[in-house]
Write a protein that holds these residues in place. Structure first.
Motif, PDB file in Angstrom:
ATOM      1  N   ASN A 126       0.817  -1.223   0.000  1.00  0.00           N
ATOM      2  CA  ASN A 126       0.000   0.000   0.000  1.00  0.00           C
ATOM      3  C   ASN A 126       0.852   1.277   0.000  1.00  0.00           C
ATOM      4  N   HIS A 127       2.017   1.208  -0.609  1.00  0.00           N
ATOM      5  CA  HIS A 127       2.886   2.370  -0.753  1.00  0.00           C
ATOM      6  C   HIS A 127       3.399   2.436  -2.194  1.00  0.00           C
ATOM      7  N   ASN A 142       1.669   6.706   1.014  1.00  0.00           N
ATOM      8  CA  ASN A 142       0.834   5.670   1.603  1.00  0.00           C
ATOM      9  C   ASN A 142      -0.548   5.799   0.965  1.00  0.00           C
ATOM     10  N   LYS A 201      11.992   4.645   5.589  1.00  0.00           N
ATOM     11  CA  LYS A 201      10.715   3.962   5.842  1.00  0.00           C
ATOM     12  C   LYS A 201      10.694   2.588   5.172  1.00  0.00           C
TER      13      LYS A 201
END
Length: 271
Positions: free
Chosen positions: A6-7, A63, A78
């Motif tokens: 989901n990124h 995101n 990240k």
């Protein structure tokens, strides 16, 4: 490999370095298969969330569930921190964040002169930061001169050995000489041209490391080292021509690049 789902990371499609490492994120499973896209083709659903100019300067990670966007080194932290959790405390350590932010900016704001690419019309380009360009010129000047000083010791049968600062003056002189000429010829390309020129010089100095290593291992006939040096210089000249074409500078700057070196060589032999 623990995938960060989901990124979507938004890379610069005109930057070969960005292309390589973001593709590696996907191939290694750090990001999902649909986890990368160029900022030049930002998906419609993501577009309103992203500052396009900042994304051009610092790679953006979006995101897609929360809409949160991180930029630059924090995007890389990240992704890596998700895959290697024990590094998260390091990535939260403020002095380390500061240092890596500076290193990231140093590379990012100079990436177009490190690895050149033909830019597309009307595409958002990275901002120009004079302080980072000057830092790049100083960095490449120092390391190039340092390597040339070391290699000069292998050429004493052909070129007189000068003082320990000779190569520093020669490299710095070329920046001034070519900078003066490009400022007259095409002032708007001054800083880009100098960045490209010093990348070529730095790349050439890195190639000379092979000669130094060979000397340590085999101590060959001195003629090998002068031939190798001339080969490196020839490759540098070809690269200078290629980059000059990208900048649409024609032949003038390549001719003066060689002329400066011939003048310096003449002065060394007549000193």
């Amino acid at each position: 490999m623990k995938t960060l789902n989901n990124h979507v990371i938004l890379y610069d499609e005109e930057c070969p370095m960005c292309e390589v490492y973001t593709k590696a994120f996907v191939k290694t499973g750090m990001l999902a298969v649909n986890g990368r896209e160029s900022y030049q083709h930002t998906p419609a659903q993501i577009c309103p969330l992203v500052d396009q100019q900042r994304a051009a300067n610092e790679i953006a990670l979006v995101n897609t569930e929360s809409g949160e966007v991180t930029y630059g080194i924090k995007s890389l932290f990240k992704i890596i921190g998700h895959v290697i959790p024990f590094l998260k405390p390091l990535f939260a350590f403020r002095p380390f964040i500061w240092l890596m932010t500076k290193i990231y900016a140093f590379i990012s704001y100079n990436r177009k002169v490190i690895i050149p690419a033909v830019t597309k019309p009307n595409a958002v380009q990275p901002s120009f930061k004079l302080n980072y360009r000057i830092a790049y010129l100083l960095f490449t000047w120092f390391l190039t001169a340092f390597m040339l000083t070391k290699y000069a010791c292998l050429l004493t049968d052909f070129v007189p050995l000068g003082g320990k600062y000779r190569e520093y003056f020669i490299c710095g002189g070329q920046i001034v000489f070519q900078g003066f000429l490009i400022a007259i010829y095409k002032k708007e390309e001054l800083w880009d041209y100098l960045g490209h020129m010093m990348t070529i010089s730095f790349a050439g100095s890195l190639m000379l490391i092979a000669g130094l290593v060979i000397n340590l291992l085999f101590n060959l006939n001195p003629i090998f080292y002068i031939i190798y040096f001339l080969m490196v210089a020839g490759l540098m000249f070809l690269e200078h021509i290629r980059r000059s074409k990208i900048l649409k500078l024609g032949w003038l700057m390549s001719i003066t690049w060689v002329l400066y070196r011939l003048i310096v060589l003449a002065l060394i032999f007549t000193a």
